[in-house]
Design an enzyme around this catalytic site. Structure first.
Site, PDB file in Angstrom:
ATOM      1  N   ASP A 168       0.788  -1.034   0.039  1.00 36.47           N
ATOM      2  CA  ASP A 168      -0.188  -0.028   0.046  1.00 36.47           C
ATOM      3  C   ASP A 168       0.920   1.169  -0.056  1.00 36.47           C
ATOM      4  OD1 ASP A 168      -2.162   2.256   0.991  1.00 36.47           O
ATOM      5  OD2 ASP A 168      -3.328   0.259   1.075  1.00 36.47           O
ATOM      6  N   ASP A 225       3.995   2.700  -4.203  1.00 41.03           N
ATOM      7  CA  ASP A 225       3.395   3.518  -5.007  1.00 41.03           C
ATOM      8  C   ASP A 225       3.317   2.903  -6.186  1.00 41.03           C
ATOM      9  OD1 ASP A 225       2.470   5.546  -6.688  1.00 41.03           O
ATOM     10  OD2 ASP A 225       3.909   6.980  -6.001  1.00 41.03           O
ATOM     11  N   VAL A 226       1.778   2.380  -6.574  1.00 39.10           N
ATOM     12  CA  VAL A 226       1.619   1.478  -7.827  1.00 39.10           C
ATOM     13  C   VAL A 226       1.676   2.400  -9.094  1.00 39.10           C
ATOM     14  CG1 VAL A 226       0.134   0.030  -6.702  1.00 39.10           C
ATOM     15  CG2 VAL A 226      -0.841   2.102  -7.861  1.00 39.10           C
ATOM     16  N   TYR A 234     -12.617   8.103 -12.125  1.00 39.35           N
ATOM     17  CA  TYR A 234     -12.974   7.062 -11.837  1.00 39.35           C
ATOM     18  C   TYR A 234     -13.510   5.878 -12.810  1.00 39.35           C
ATOM     19  CZ  TYR A 234     -13.762   3.016  -8.259  1.00 39.35           C
ATOM     20  OH  TYR A 234     -13.717   1.838  -7.693  1.00 39.35           O
ATOM     21  N   LYS A 261     -11.644   2.658 -14.334  1.00 43.83           N
ATOM     22  CA  LYS A 261     -12.149   1.483 -14.342  1.00 43.83           C
ATOM     23  C   LYS A 261     -12.499   0.701 -15.456  1.00 43.83           C
ATOM     24  CE  LYS A 261     -11.577   0.854  -9.953  1.00 43.83           C
ATOM     25  NZ  LYS A 261     -10.250  -0.008  -9.594  1.00 43.83           N
ATOM     26  N   THR A 301     -18.255  -1.054   3.059  1.00 43.00           N
ATOM     27  CA  THR A 301     -16.857  -0.427   3.500  1.00 43.00           C
ATOM     28  C   THR A 301     -17.072   0.625   4.404  1.00 43.00           C
ATOM     29  OG1 THR A 301     -16.621   1.473   1.513  1.00 43.00           O
ATOM     30  CG2 THR A 301     -15.698  -1.025   1.058  1.00 43.00           C
TER      31      THR A 301
END
Length: 246
Positions: free
Chosen positions: A37, A60-61, A151, A155, A186
């Protein structure tokens, strides 16, 4: 049932609701995890809550050098069986209100980060003899709502990239599938349900008239990652209470 006994899996965005629940599920079935993460301390805390025997790494992706480094470290420890690309970022802005900075940030994590995960970790999975990649997408990769424009873009891209990667690796034993949660309970979602308008948009529009649970999403992730889905690749699995069937 311990479908992942002795198998190493890498999870991104591992400390959020879905990521942490998936990590718990994999650990309970014998997996050796690399939990990552952007918050390294949260990764350490997650590993401590599991059983302490897993690896916790800050990642950090959106940083390709960081991906290359962590995959090299995993390679030095042995094989990699699976990758769960779960890291994502979202804004609530519309097509006209989104900023360039917001757009760039959301796509850097959700789209570029997913690609880099497949590029680097997927290559190691192939060298390891095959396995599974699960790209956590969203119903917003398929349907539209007026907000969360960036977003949607990220996606939607993940949905398409999943199919391309699945075809690329189809004969190499690396399966690639996308998971599309609907409205899930969540902590962030539960907080937002105090807004009556938001509740109307979510629960009332879901045919099953409830939120999905984190455990239900983790079940689906584990299924797609496991040998039980051995003849499934390039597919989209929806965990949305029937919302996209309407």
């Amino acid at each position: 049932m311990r479908r992942f006994e002795g198998k190493r899996l890498l999870l991104t965005g591992a400390t959020g609701g879905i990521g942490a629940e998936a990590a718990k599920r994999f650990a309970s079935e014998g997996a050796q995890l690399v939990v990552t993460d952007i918050d390294g301390d949260a990764c350490d805390e997650l590993v401590a809550r599991l059983d302490g025997r897993h690896l916790a790494r800050e990642l950090d992706v959106s940083d390709e050098a960081a991906w290359a480094s962590i995959v090299a470290e995993i390679d030095a420890h042995g094989r990699l069986y699976g990758l769960v690309n779960n890291a994502a970022l979202a804004t609530m802005e519309s097509v006209v209100d989104e900023s360039t900075q917001g757009w760039n940030n959301v796509l850097a994590v959700g789209q570029t980060g997913t690609w880099l995960g497949m590029k680097h970790a997927g290559a190691l999975i192939e060298r390891s003899g095959g396995g599974s990649i699960v790209n956590v997408c969203s119903i917003l990769g398929t349907i539209g709502v007026p907000h969360s424009f960036a977003y949607h873009a990220a996606k939607g891209a993940v949905r398409g990239m999943t199919k391309s990667a699945a075809m690329y690796w189809a004969e190499a034993g690396v399966r690639v599938n996308s998971l599309h949660p609907g409205y899930i309970g969540t902590p962030r979602m539960l907080d937002r349900l105090d807004d009556p308008t938001f509740r109307q948009i979510t629960v009332s529009k879901t045919p099953m008239k409830r939120l999905g649970t984190l455990a239900e999403v983790a079940d689906a992730i584990a299924f797609l990652a496991s040998p039980e889905s051995g003849f499934i690749t390039g597919a989209e699995l929806y965990v949305d209470g029937g919302l996209t069937a309407q």
